[in-house]
Design a protein around this motif. Structure first.
Motif, short mmCIF file in Angstrom:
data_model
loop_
_atom_site.label_atom_id
_atom_site.label_comp_id
_atom_site.label_asym_id
_atom_site.label_seq_id
_atom_site.Cartn_x
_atom_site.Cartn_y
_atom_site.Cartn_z
N MET A 75 3.23 2.60 9.30
CA MET A 75 3.08 1.45 9.06
C MET A 75 4.00 0.58 10.13
O MET A 75 4.76 1.52 10.62
N GLN A 99 2.48 10.97 8.32
CA GLN A 99 3.25 10.99 6.77
C GLN A 99 3.82 11.45 6.04
O GLN A 99 3.06 13.37 5.79
N HIS A 126 -5.93 4.10 11.32
CA HIS A 126 -5.09 5.55 10.40
C HIS A 126 -3.89 6.02 11.70
O HIS A 126 -3.51 6.37 12.01
N THR A 136 -2.14 -1.07 9.44
CA THR A 136 -3.06 0.73 8.64
C THR A 136 -3.68 0.66 7.99
O THR A 136 -4.39 -0.73 8.29
N ARG A 195 -7.12 -2.70 12.08
CA ARG A 195 -7.08 -1.33 11.09
C ARG A 195 -6.93 -0.02 11.47
O ARG A 195 -8.42 0.06 12.24
N HIS A 209 5.49 -0.66 2.85
CA HIS A 209 4.02 -0.64 2.89
C HIS A 209 3.77 -0.39 0.87
O HIS A 209 4.56 0.08 0.52
N ARG A 240 -2.90 9.31 5.20
CA ARG A 240 -3.09 7.72 5.43
C ARG A 240 -2.75 7.70 7.24
O ARG A 240 -3.44 6.59 8.01
N HIS A 241 -2.20 8.37 7.50
CA HIS A 241 -2.20 8.33 8.84
C HIS A 241 -1.41 10.16 10.18
O HIS A 241 -0.52 10.39 8.52
#
Ligand code: MOS
Length: 727
Positions: free
Chosen positions: A343, A98, A340, A308, A338, A83, A94-95
């Motif tokens: 990937m 992570q 959150h 994502t 998209r 990603h 971002r998620h």
């Protein structure tokens, strides 16, 4: 034993006795163990990280955060990076899951204990997590930009006026088919050991592509690729999740550089569910329309998958509809929504795996509506040429695969109404199998020694598919040596460059390079033996003229010439083979299931898979590949889902205890794998195509179709769990 022989796995004893070394078995002197601290929320910013408690733990060496990391100037977009963002470059979350800090310890236990004590302050943000079915959003989802990671195809395809044709068709079916996110769950979690010597990096990794890691890491550190060596001796299952460069590989190398000590990371199962790839939730709307006789007039296929907030992963499920059936019109589209989330990535039988679930369910629905046998409906719409381009097939014996499979299963004897067996209602269903063909440029070197042993060297990877057996087999025929006299060295960027181990591509690509290398060795030996190379043949460590009784031993010839070894380099260049032809693999799968309507239970009773895949190098390892595919398909059909909790923005169960995947007890002994007799001369010199992923296609639809046959219930949402069958 050469091509076509059912040789048992050469690597079998090594693996079942535990003597094969995987990355997690490796240690380097002075090595540190890394454990990741991951984001507990799907969106927000890291405000502060307090490492003091962690550093007070005995054995904790250091805690690294985004403040410690060099800022990467590399544009990380597209392959080999999984990603487009690198964790620990900024404070952005971002998620959920992570990585936000790395704890380095003298032992794994110390690092894990330290990771528990890192105190992170986070400013949460509102996360974009869709709770409604994706399909309701399709109209407001933009077309994907062209940075889709793994591979990219056109997101739209149209031929004729499919929408209008479908509406006007005498008979038509239009329905929505959905499936949950699913993880690859390889037996061996991803692992990496990074070690620097000056500005040269050696990285051991569990991967499907050592060269991808080398390319990405060289770019990340701004060093020439010759200064990065990637080694992967065995990869304990992958299924797509080890095909690209994932965060732990970059972060291990970065951490090792910062602390100037080797760093090993062995991901936990929870890590695999936190920041590695998976197959996302996919929703597909398929329309098939025909005349009263079942001749297709239109296919429409629209797909949406979750992706994502940073990258547009596209699950190209429409590939199935593009090329399987002859139809005058089709309209295909791909969209991504998209959110959150972590990937997604390609997973065994990407594209066609999900696509065939939807298309082959819809075809069954049409067959029921028309009152035509589902197998006949497929035969009526058989594509003699590739439907989207009109190109001729490199080879296709799907008709034979249908007929031979139907005979082995007894399909034509299927009763109109289901049978009963005690509490069980027995149903039978079928579907086509269909998969794209991927070929990658590859090289291999073979060295023949005076003692009539040889070694194959190629920078491919062993992910468990059988190549340690079949590559020696391929060389065996040409060199006239038993496969056991031929050693395979692989998984090292110092070796001749080979393609990735994905896309069911190894036999065609690397196998062809091995074949060419063996031929080169034989030619060179023939010249030393004063034989015309094209008339030379080798057997039992000797070389002679074809048909002649007089032969010379390999050792004598080499000794006379003063050579201790003879080497040959083989190259496979896919652009030199099959240009202008459409290349795919085909098959049919027939299943018998039992449904207990009172308890909602579903069981696989038997299955027959019949495949058209070109030449089979080793019927035994090939059978295992297809058998594995059928089991994989059963998991998709009846068991697997990585439950996602929208309120938390995370996968609910980050371990194997909370996820149902097939085990031996789920699989009946009566599974038949059949190959039609075929050689594809266009695909490459081996004459074979890919097999690893084909078997995983079609199965979910065949099961759903069998469930319909048994119960009259049409299940359009996977997996087919008891709640959907009860009552
Ligand atoms: Mo596969 S999804 O081509 O590793």
């Amino acid at each position: 034993m050469g091509i076509g022989e059912p040789l048992a796995r050469i690597d079998g004893p090594l693996k079942v006795t535990g003597s094969a070394s995987y990355t997690a078995d490796l240690r380097a002197p002075n090595m540190l163990h890394a454990v990741f601290v991951t984001a507990p929320l799907p969106a927000g910013k890291v405000i502060a990280i307090d490492s003091s408690d962690a550093l007070a733990e005995p054995g904790v060496f250091s805690v690294l955060t985004h403040h410690d990391m060099p800022q990467s100037k590399t544009a990380i977009a597209g392959p080999p990076f999984a990603h487009s963002f690198l964790p620990l470059q900024d404070e952005e979350i971002r998620h959920e899951g992570q990585p936000i800090a790395i704890v380095l310890g003298e032992t794994l236990e110390a690092a894990a204990a330290g990771a528990e004590k890192v105190n992170v302050s986070i400013a949460p943000a509102i996360a974009r997590i869709p709770v409604a079915p994706l399909w309701s959003n399709v109209d407001r989802i933009a077309l994907p930009p062209k940075n889709t990671g793994y591979f990219y195809l056109e997101p739209e395809f149209a031929k004729g006026e499919a929408d209008r044709t479908l509406a006007l068709a005498t008979q038509h079916v239009e329905a929505v088919y959905s499936q949950p996110p699913r993880h690859h769950n390889p037996m061996e979690p991803s692992a990496v050991l990074a070690q620097w010597e000056g500005d040269a990096l050696t990285l051991y990794a569990s991967t499907q592509h050592v060269y991808a890691l080398r390319m990405g890491l060289a770019a990340l550190f701004g060093i020439p690729s010759e200064r990065v060596r990637v080694i992967s001796k065995h990869t304990g299952g992958a299924f797509g999740v080890k095909g690209l460069l994932w965060p732990q590989e970059a972060l291990a190398a970065l951490a090792a550089k910062i602390v100037q000590r080797p760093v090993r990371v062995v991901l936990s199962r929870a890590d695999m569910y936190s920041f590695l790839g998976y197959q996302p939730r996919i929703v597909q709307k398929v329309g098939v329309g025909s005349d009263d006789k079942g001749v297709l007039a239109a296919i429409t296929h629209h797909v949406v998958n979750l992706t994502t907030v940073t990258d547009d992963f596209i699950e190209f499920a429409t590939e199935a509809s593009k090329s399987l059936y002859a139809t005058p019109s089709m309209l295909l589209s791909q969209r991504a929504e998209r959110a959150h989330v972590a990937m997604p990535t390609a997973m065994r039988a990407p594209g066609e795996g999900p696509g065939m679930w939807a298309l082959e369910s819809a075809m069954d629905e049409l067959a029921v509506k028309l009152g035509i046998d589902p197998l006949d409906l497929r035969l009526i719409n058989y594509a003699e040429t590739e439907p989207s381009t009109g190109a001729p097939w490199s080879s296709k014996k799907l008709r034979e695969a249908y007929e031979e499979g139907a005979r082995l299963f007894g399909w034509r004897e299927r009763a109109g109404s289901p049978r009963r067996d005690g509490d069980w209602i027995i149903g039978q269903g079928m579907a086509s199998c269909f998969m794209g063909t991927f070929r990658f440029p590859s090289r291999a070197r073979i060295v023949l020694r005076r003692d009539a042993t040889a070694v194959i060297e190629t920078g491919t990877q062993d992910i468990g598919t059988g190549i340690p057996t079949i590559f020696p087999q391929i060389a065996s025929d040409v060199l006239g040596l038993a496969a056991s006299r031929i050693e395979l060295r692989l998984g090292d960027t110092e070796l001749p460059e080979a393609g990735p181990t994905y896309g069911s591509s190894s036999t065609m690509g690397v196998g062809a390079a091995v074949l060419a290398a063996a031929q080169e060795v034989r030619d060179r030996l023939a010249r030393l033996a004063n034989l015309p190379p094209d008339e030379a043949t080798m057997l039992d460590g000797r070389i002679g003229r074809i048909g002649a009784t007089e032969t010379q031993s390999v050792g004598e010839v080499m000794q006379r010439a003063g050579e201790t070894e003879i080497a040959g380099l083989g190259i496979f260049d896919p652009t030199q083979h099959g240009t202008g032809y459409a290349m795919r693999t085909f098959g049919a799968v027939f299943v018998e299931v039992g449904v207990d309507p009172a308890l909602g239970l579903l069981r696989l009773r038997r299955a027959v898979g019949s495949y058209s895949v070109g030449r089979i190098v080793n019927p035994r390892t090939a059978r295992s590949q297809l058998l594995g595919g059928i089991v994989w398909g059963w998991g998709m059909a009846a068991m697997e889902q990585s439950a996602f909790e929208p309120t938390l923005g995370r996968f609910l169960s980050k371990n194997l205890a909370g996820v149902a995947i097939p085990v031996n007890a789920d699989i009946p002994s009566e599974i038949t794998v059949h190959f039609v007799d075929e050689i594809d001369e266009k695909a490459g010199p081996i004459g074979g195509k890919g097999i690893g992923e084909l078997g995983a296609t079609g199965v979910a639809a065949a099961v759903a179709n069998a469930v319909f046959h048994a119960t009259g219930k049409r299940i359009r949402d996977l997996p087919i769990t008891p709640d959907k069958l009860i009552g």
